[in-house]
Design an enzyme around this catalytic site. Structure first.
Site, PDB file in Angstrom:
ATOM      1  N   LYS A  93      -8.618   8.188 -18.918  1.00  0.00           N
ATOM      2  CA  LYS A  93      -9.002   8.793 -20.193  1.00  0.00           C
ATOM      3  C   LYS A  93      -7.799   8.823 -21.148  1.00  0.00           C
ATOM      4  CE  LYS A  93     -12.689   9.207 -17.733  1.00  0.00           C
ATOM      5  NZ  LYS A  93     -13.041  10.403 -16.984  1.00  0.00           N
TER       6      LYS A  93
ATOM      7  N   ASP B  69      -7.695  20.089 -12.893  1.00  0.00           N
ATOM      8  CA  ASP B  69      -8.057  18.791 -13.464  1.00  0.00           C
ATOM      9  C   ASP B  69      -7.721  18.884 -14.954  1.00  0.00           C
ATOM     10  OD1 ASP B  69      -9.318  16.660 -14.725  1.00  0.00           O
ATOM     11  OD2 ASP B  69     -11.098  16.715 -13.442  1.00  0.00           O
TER      12      ASP B  69
ATOM     13  N   TYR C  87     -16.826  17.984 -14.102  1.00  0.00           N
ATOM     14  CA  TYR C  87     -17.111  16.559 -14.210  1.00  0.00           C
ATOM     15  C   TYR C  87     -18.141  16.195 -13.117  1.00  0.00           C
ATOM     16  CZ  TYR C  87     -16.460  11.536 -13.892  1.00  0.00           C
ATOM     17  OH  TYR C  87     -16.678  10.190 -13.854  1.00  0.00           O
TER      18      TYR C  87
ATOM     19  N   ARG D 228       0.851  -1.201   0.000  1.00  0.00           N
ATOM     20  CA  ARG D 228       0.000   0.000   0.000  1.00  0.00           C
ATOM     21  C   ARG D 228       0.883   1.247   0.000  1.00  0.00           C
ATOM     22  NH1 ARG D 228      -1.870   1.666   4.529  1.00  0.00           N
ATOM     23  NH2 ARG D 228      -2.429  -0.392   5.293  1.00  0.00           N
TER      24      ARG D 228
HETATM   25  C1  LIG Z   1     -13.461  10.731 -15.681  1.00  0.00           C
HETATM   26  C2  LIG Z   1     -13.125  12.041 -15.098  1.00  0.00           C
HETATM   27  C3  LIG Z   1     -12.824  12.171 -13.728  1.00  0.00           C
HETATM   28  C4  LIG Z   1     -12.912  11.003 -12.761  1.00  0.00           C
HETATM   29  O1  LIG Z   1     -11.962  10.039 -13.023  1.00  0.00           O
HETATM   30  P1  LIG Z   1     -12.192   8.453 -12.763  1.00  0.00           P
HETATM   31  O2  LIG Z   1     -10.929   7.872 -13.275  1.00  0.00           O
HETATM   32  O3  LIG Z   1     -13.405   8.053 -13.528  1.00  0.00           O
HETATM   33  O4  LIG Z   1     -12.378   8.285 -11.298  1.00  0.00           O
HETATM   34  C5  LIG Z   1     -12.473  13.423 -13.266  1.00  0.00           C
HETATM   35  N1  LIG Z   1     -12.425  14.492 -14.079  1.00  0.00           N
HETATM   36  C6  LIG Z   1     -12.701  14.409 -15.388  1.00  0.00           C
HETATM   37  C7  LIG Z   1     -12.621  15.627 -16.242  1.00  0.00           C
HETATM   38  C8  LIG Z   1     -13.060  13.182 -15.936  1.00  0.00           C
HETATM   39  O5  LIG Z   1     -13.362  13.111 -17.244  1.00  0.00           O
END
Ligand SMILES: *Cc1c(COP(=O)(O)O)cnc(C)c1O
Length: 379
Positions: A195, A170, A98, A46
């Site tokens: 993504k 983000d 998001y 961990r």
């Molecule tokens: C998908 C997404 C998230 C969350 O990420 P996960 O990997 O699904 O937990 C956060 N911000 C944006 C812009 C996203 O597209």
């Protein structure tokens, strides 16, 4: 070193025990110690794992940061950032976020006494208006999801820095190929590596990148103490995805540009949201902070009835109807009922996210085939 070289070589050392060129998947929970307290830097998985370390080293380098930390998902990475705060602290965040971030903020952290202001961040003066003595974090998403609005990263830094307010971007939509917020003085970059970074729709993963050693210590403590760590197999898949990020992103951008203009030319399309249009209200800011405009876009139909929107969403053949984005294959999505369903309807509409909005994640297939598919679906 240029990004294309970094993506292939960053963090990648031949495995010390065998010389394996690819970092092995260290599928282990613990490490044998020579004597109590005498170990090789690894005690319990961990806290540390060599596959994760190779990935974190690579992620830091490609985002122009000193440090990176990996998490079991993008949301888990966001969760760690908010846990830097204490009750009474206030956060300024965008009003076009998001959906899962919005849910985490409002449904999980508000009850621990953290206050969130969801505001239009396109005008820095509006951000300034919401800063007070309790403001401890400005959370930026740019380009925003799903309306592709742009927030001026340098302007956010110039508002936050003098008041010691932490800033986090983000950077999921842009990917490190198109935008590096740390270069503008942002404290933390967050990615859903699920993504573009992973890029193959086969793994859930998140990460944080930063330059400040004490911030890294605090976030490492949270990663270890709260335990939302990724498994080594997932780290391996992200490492593999990274190596082609630049090649994929070039094609995402190329296809994105073609498809955005194509959608605009269709008689049945009312409006296209894409930050690469020269008449996009924040085009100049996008040009300043991004190296390209990516493959994410949204549009509305002239006939914005629920039936017609649903008909189009169910008619594409190459664009698969699914949540998520940033993979090699093209996806079509209905934010109101899918990715953004966790945002109350009136809140969504107020911020310009209509029930008829359709979002595309343009993949790296042949652009002509993609356009033909959209044409037959939209008419
Ligand atoms: C998908 C997404 C998230 C969350 O990420 P996960 O990997 O699904 O937990 C956060 N911000 C944006 C812009 C996203 O597209």
């Amino acid at each position: 070193m240029k990004l294309a070289t970094k993506l292939i070589h960053a963090g990648a050392e031949p495995d010390p025990s065998t010389g394996a060129i690819m970092t092995p998947i260290y599928q282990t929970s613990t490490y044998v110690q020579a004597a109590p307290g005498q170990n090789k830097g690894y005690e319990y998985a961990r806290s540390q794992n060599p596959t994760r370390k190779a990935l974190e080293d690579a992620l830091a380098i490609i985002e122009n940061g000193k440090y990176a930390l990996s998490f079991g998902s993008g949301v888990a990475a966001t969760d760690a950032v908010i846990k830097l705060l204490i009750p009474g602290d206030e956060v300024i965040a965008g009003n076009d976020l998001y959906g899962g971030t919005y849910r985490l903020f409002t449904k999980v952290f508000e009850k621990f006494g953290i206050k969130f202001h969801f505001i239009d961040m396109q005008d820095p003066a509006n951000i300034k208006k919401h800063i007070n003595d309790n403001t401890k974090l400005i959370w930026v998403e740019t380009p925003t999801n799903p309306l592709l609005n742009i927030v001026d990263i340098a302007a956010v830094v110039s508002l936050a820095k003098p008041q010691n307010i932490l800033t986090c971007v983000d950077n999921t939509f842009a990917s490190p190929f198109l935008q590096n917020p740390l270069d503008f003085g942002i404290d933390i970059v967050m990615h859903s590596a699920t993504k573009y970074i992973g890029g193959h729709s086969d793994v859930i993963h998140g990460c944080l990148m930063m330059n400040d050693a004490s911030l890294r210590e605090k976030l490492y403590f949270l990663q270890k103490s709260c335990g939302a760590v990724p498994g080594p197999q997932d780290c391996f898949l992200i490492l593999r995805g990274l190596k082609t990020l630049h090649v994929r992103m070039e094609r995402h951008c190329e296809n994105g540009e073609k498809i955005a203009h194509f959608l605009r030319s269709l008689p049945n399309v009312a409006k296209v949201y894409w930050c690469g249009f020269e008449d996009h209200p924040s085009y100049a800011v996008a040009k300043k902070q991004m190296r390209g405009f990516g493959g994410m876009m949204s549009f509305e139909l002239k006939n914005d009835s629920v039936d017609e929107t649903k008909r189009v969403l169910s008619s594409t053949k190459l664009f698969s109807l699914a949540e998520s984005l940033g993979g090699v294959e093209s996806l079509i999505n209905h934010p109101a009922t899918m990715t953004h369903a966790s945002i109350p309807r009136e809140e969504r509409i107020k911020n310009g996210l209509n029930d008829s909005l359709i979002r595309l994640s343009v993949g790296i297939e042949d652009a002509d085939d993609l356009m033909e598919d959209l044409k037959q679906a939209i008419g």
